[in-house]
Design an enzyme around this catalytic site. Structure first.
Site, PDB file in Angstrom:
ATOM      1  N   ASN A   9       0.872  -1.180   0.000  1.00 62.70           N
ATOM      2  CA  ASN A   9       0.000   0.000   0.000  1.00 62.70           C
ATOM      3  C   ASN A   9       0.906   1.226   0.000  1.00 62.70           C
ATOM      4  O   ASN A   9       1.491   1.563   1.017  1.00 62.70           O
ATOM      5  CB  ASN A   9      -0.887  -0.035   1.252  1.00 62.70           C
ATOM      6  CG  ASN A   9      -1.747   1.217   1.386  1.00 62.70           C
ATOM      7  OD1 ASN A   9      -1.783   2.049   0.478  1.00 62.70           O
ATOM      8  ND2 ASN A   9      -2.425   1.343   2.510  1.00 62.70           N
ATOM      9  N   TRP A  10       1.012   1.864  -1.168  1.00 67.15           N
ATOM     10  CA  TRP A  10       1.956   2.988  -1.287  1.00 67.15           C
ATOM     11  C   TRP A  10       1.423   4.254  -0.624  1.00 67.15           C
ATOM     12  O   TRP A  10       2.128   5.238  -0.515  1.00 67.15           O
ATOM     13  CB  TRP A  10       2.259   3.266  -2.758  1.00 67.15           C
ATOM     14  CG  TRP A  10       2.970   2.150  -3.475  1.00 67.15           C
ATOM     15  CD1 TRP A  10       3.293   0.911  -2.976  1.00 67.15           C
ATOM     16  CD2 TRP A  10       3.454   2.172  -4.825  1.00 67.15           C
ATOM     17  NE1 TRP A  10       3.943   0.176  -3.922  1.00 67.15           N
ATOM     18  CE2 TRP A  10       4.057   0.911  -5.078  1.00 67.15           C
ATOM     19  CE3 TRP A  10       3.434   3.119  -5.845  1.00 67.15           C
ATOM     20  CZ2 TRP A  10       4.633   0.594  -6.306  1.00 67.15           C
ATOM     21  CZ3 TRP A  10       4.005   2.800  -7.076  1.00 67.15           C
ATOM     22  CH2 TRP A  10       4.604   1.556  -7.301  1.00 67.15           C
ATOM     23  N   LYS A  11       0.161   4.249  -0.247  1.00 63.55           N
ATOM     24  CA  LYS A  11      -0.480   5.430   0.368  1.00 63.55           C
ATOM     25  C   LYS A  11      -0.227   6.660  -0.507  1.00 63.55           C
ATOM     26  O   LYS A  11      -0.229   6.551  -1.727  1.00 63.55           O
ATOM     27  CB  LYS A  11       0.012   5.591   1.800  1.00 63.55           C
ATOM     28  CG  LYS A  11      -0.188   4.306   2.616  1.00 63.55           C
ATOM     29  CD  LYS A  11      -0.003   4.482   4.087  1.00 63.55           C
ATOM     30  CE  LYS A  11      -0.228   3.146   4.799  1.00 63.55           C
ATOM     31  NZ  LYS A  11      -0.096   3.229   6.239  1.00 63.55           N
ATOM     32  N   HIS A  95      -9.523   1.173   4.927  1.00 61.94           N
ATOM     33  CA  HIS A  95      -8.258   1.348   5.641  1.00 61.94           C
ATOM     34  C   HIS A  95      -8.476   2.282   6.835  1.00 61.94           C
ATOM     35  O   HIS A  95      -9.275   3.216   6.759  1.00 61.94           O
ATOM     36  CB  HIS A  95      -7.201   1.927   4.691  1.00 61.94           C
ATOM     37  CG  HIS A  95      -5.825   1.857   5.268  1.00 61.94           C
ATOM     38  ND1 HIS A  95      -5.380   2.766   6.204  1.00 61.94           N
ATOM     39  CD2 HIS A  95      -4.825   0.964   5.092  1.00 61.94           C
ATOM     40  CE1 HIS A  95      -4.136   2.431   6.561  1.00 61.94           C
ATOM     41  NE2 HIS A  95      -3.788   1.347   5.903  1.00 61.94           N
ATOM     42  N   GLU A  97      -6.823   4.633   7.943  1.00 59.64           N
ATOM     43  CA  GLU A  97      -6.599   6.065   7.660  1.00 59.64           C
ATOM     44  C   GLU A  97      -7.828   6.682   7.002  1.00 59.64           C
ATOM     45  O   GLU A  97      -8.140   7.850   7.217  1.00 59.64           O
ATOM     46  CB  GLU A  97      -5.341   6.211   6.777  1.00 59.64           C
ATOM     47  CG  GLU A  97      -4.083   6.002   7.606  1.00 59.64           C
ATOM     48  CD  GLU A  97      -2.930   5.361   6.854  1.00 59.64           C
ATOM     49  OE1 GLU A  97      -2.907   5.388   5.611  1.00 59.64           O
ATOM     50  OE2 GLU A  97      -2.022   4.823   7.538  1.00 59.64           O
ATOM     51  N   GLU A 167      -5.321  -4.969  10.604  1.00 61.28           N
ATOM     52  CA  GLU A 167      -4.306  -3.944  10.822  1.00 61.28           C
ATOM     53  C   GLU A 167      -4.576  -3.231  12.137  1.00 61.28           C
ATOM     54  O   GLU A 167      -5.392  -2.296  12.181  1.00 61.28           O
ATOM     55  CB  GLU A 167      -4.331  -2.912   9.684  1.00 61.28           C
ATOM     56  CG  GLU A 167      -4.011  -3.476   8.320  1.00 61.28           C
ATOM     57  CD  GLU A 167      -3.395  -2.437   7.403  1.00 61.28           C
ATOM     58  OE1 GLU A 167      -2.328  -2.719   6.857  1.00 61.28           O
ATOM     59  OE2 GLU A 167      -3.946  -1.332   7.252  1.00 61.28           O
ATOM     60  N   GLY A 173       2.700   2.298  10.860  1.00 63.29           N
ATOM     61  CA  GLY A 173       3.635   3.403  10.716  1.00 63.29           C
ATOM     62  C   GLY A 173       4.349   3.773  12.005  1.00 63.29           C
ATOM     63  O   GLY A 173       4.992   4.822  12.098  1.00 63.29           O
ATOM     64  N   SER A 213       3.604  -2.149  10.309  1.00 58.71           N
ATOM     65  CA  SER A 213       5.064  -2.213  10.493  1.00 58.71           C
ATOM     66  C   SER A 213       5.669  -3.555  10.082  1.00 58.71           C
ATOM     67  O   SER A 213       6.576  -4.061  10.748  1.00 58.71           O
ATOM     68  CB  SER A 213       5.444  -1.864  11.939  1.00 58.71           C
ATOM     69  OG  SER A 213       5.034  -0.551  12.249  1.00 58.71           O
ATOM     70  N   GLY A 234       2.972  -1.133   4.300  1.00 58.37           N
ATOM     71  CA  GLY A 234       2.992   0.297   4.002  1.00 58.37           C
ATOM     72  C   GLY A 234       4.414   0.752   3.713  1.00 58.37           C
ATOM     73  O   GLY A 234       4.937   0.557   2.616  1.00 58.37           O
ATOM     74  N   GLY A 235       5.059   1.321   4.720  1.00 56.72           N
ATOM     75  CA  GLY A 235       6.397   1.926   4.563  1.00 56.72           C
ATOM     76  C   GLY A 235       7.399   1.052   3.812  1.00 56.72           C
ATOM     77  O   GLY A 235       8.101   1.535   2.908  1.00 56.72           O
TER      78      GLY A 235
END
Ligand code: 13P
Length: 263
Positions: A9-11, A95, A97, A167, A173, A213, A234-235
């Site tokens: 997930n590149w956000k 998600h 977010e 999640e 993150g 993470s 993610g990251g």
């Protein structure tokens, strides 16, 4: 063992050139992986470019969100049909977010799931509790509510088209991954809920990713757990090296488990 699915997930990251460079590197490094499903979910602005590069490869494309209507005066929104048109097979829905910054409720999540399924997109549906909810001992209630509300009215056949991503919000993150035991405890509970709502068979078939993470140095211990069928990253999906390592380690683990079984 269910086939693991590793999705990036590149956000809200990557310009066109950055996205092209990243996905070219992934394609080069991962071309021979067959025992893991690989998905990238770039922002809308680069879906087209990424789609062209991964066409006919083993990497599938996903959107990060979708609107529930087919078309119309909905400024800023993107429909399931548009995602499908640009080459998406998957779409992330609900998600945390989006729930946090854009007020998405379980009801909205349900509408988006239906819209995605109508266009034969595979929804990756995110659920998970906040730190406060965990500390108050509400994790299971929250997750149960998200499942019961979000998947309401889906037949077993429809439900089996989904991927679930657990999640825990406190692990996103933050560098604070849930321990394999913490993740497995909730993921086992999710599977039990599915068995209660649908059937043992559905619970056995559905794939549940863990997200929060995930890094090259913790992926193996996570997916070794029996109810963790991959990761939503993610990251660590923003750099080719770390995403490649996550996928390759997952693939090696599948290979070793399969050969153990054959002995
Ligand atoms: P991080 O891997 O950066 O914690 O993000 C997880 C996530 O939200 C994936 O959807």
């Amino acid at each position: 063992m269910r086939k693991p699915i590793i999705a990036g997930n590149w956000k809200m990251h990557k310009t066109t050139l950055e996205a092209i460079n990243l996905v070219n590197a992934l394609k080069r490094e991962l071309y021979n992986i067959e025992n893991v499903d690989i998905v990238v979910c770039p922002p809308f602005t680069v879906l087209n470019e990424v789609s062209e590069i991964i066409q006919d490869s083993n990497i599938a494309l996903g959107g990060q969100d979708v609107f529930w209507e087919k078309e119309g005066a909905f400024t800023g929104e993107v429909s399931a049909r548009m995602l499908k048109d640009v080459g998406c097979r998957y779409v992330i829905i609900g998600h945390s977010e989006r729930r946090k910054y854009f007020g998405e409720t379980d009801e909205i999540v349900g509408k988006k799931i239906r819209a995605a399924l109508k266009e034969e997109l595979i929804p990756i549906v995110c659920i998970g509790e906040s730190l406060k909810q965990r500390e108050e001992g509400k994790t299971f209630d929250i997750v149960k509510g998200q499942i019961r509300q979000g998947f309401k009215d889906l037949s077993e056949e429809e439900f089996l088209k989904l991927i679930i991503a657990y999640e825990p919000i406190w692990a996103i993150g933050t560098g604070r991954t849930a321990t394999p035991g913490e993740a497995e405890e909730v993921q086992g509970f999710i599977r039990q809920q599915i068995a209660d709502i649908y059937s043992e068979e559905a619970a056995n078939l559905i794939r549940i990713q863990y997200g929060g993470s995930v890094k090259p140095d913790n992926i193996e211990e996570l997916i070794r757990e029996k109810d963790i069928d991959g990761a939503l990253v993610g990251g660590a999906s923003l750099e080719a090296d770390s995403f490649v390592e996550i996928v390759k380690k997952s693939s090696a683990l599948v290979r070793s488990e399969t050969s153990d079984k054959q002995k």
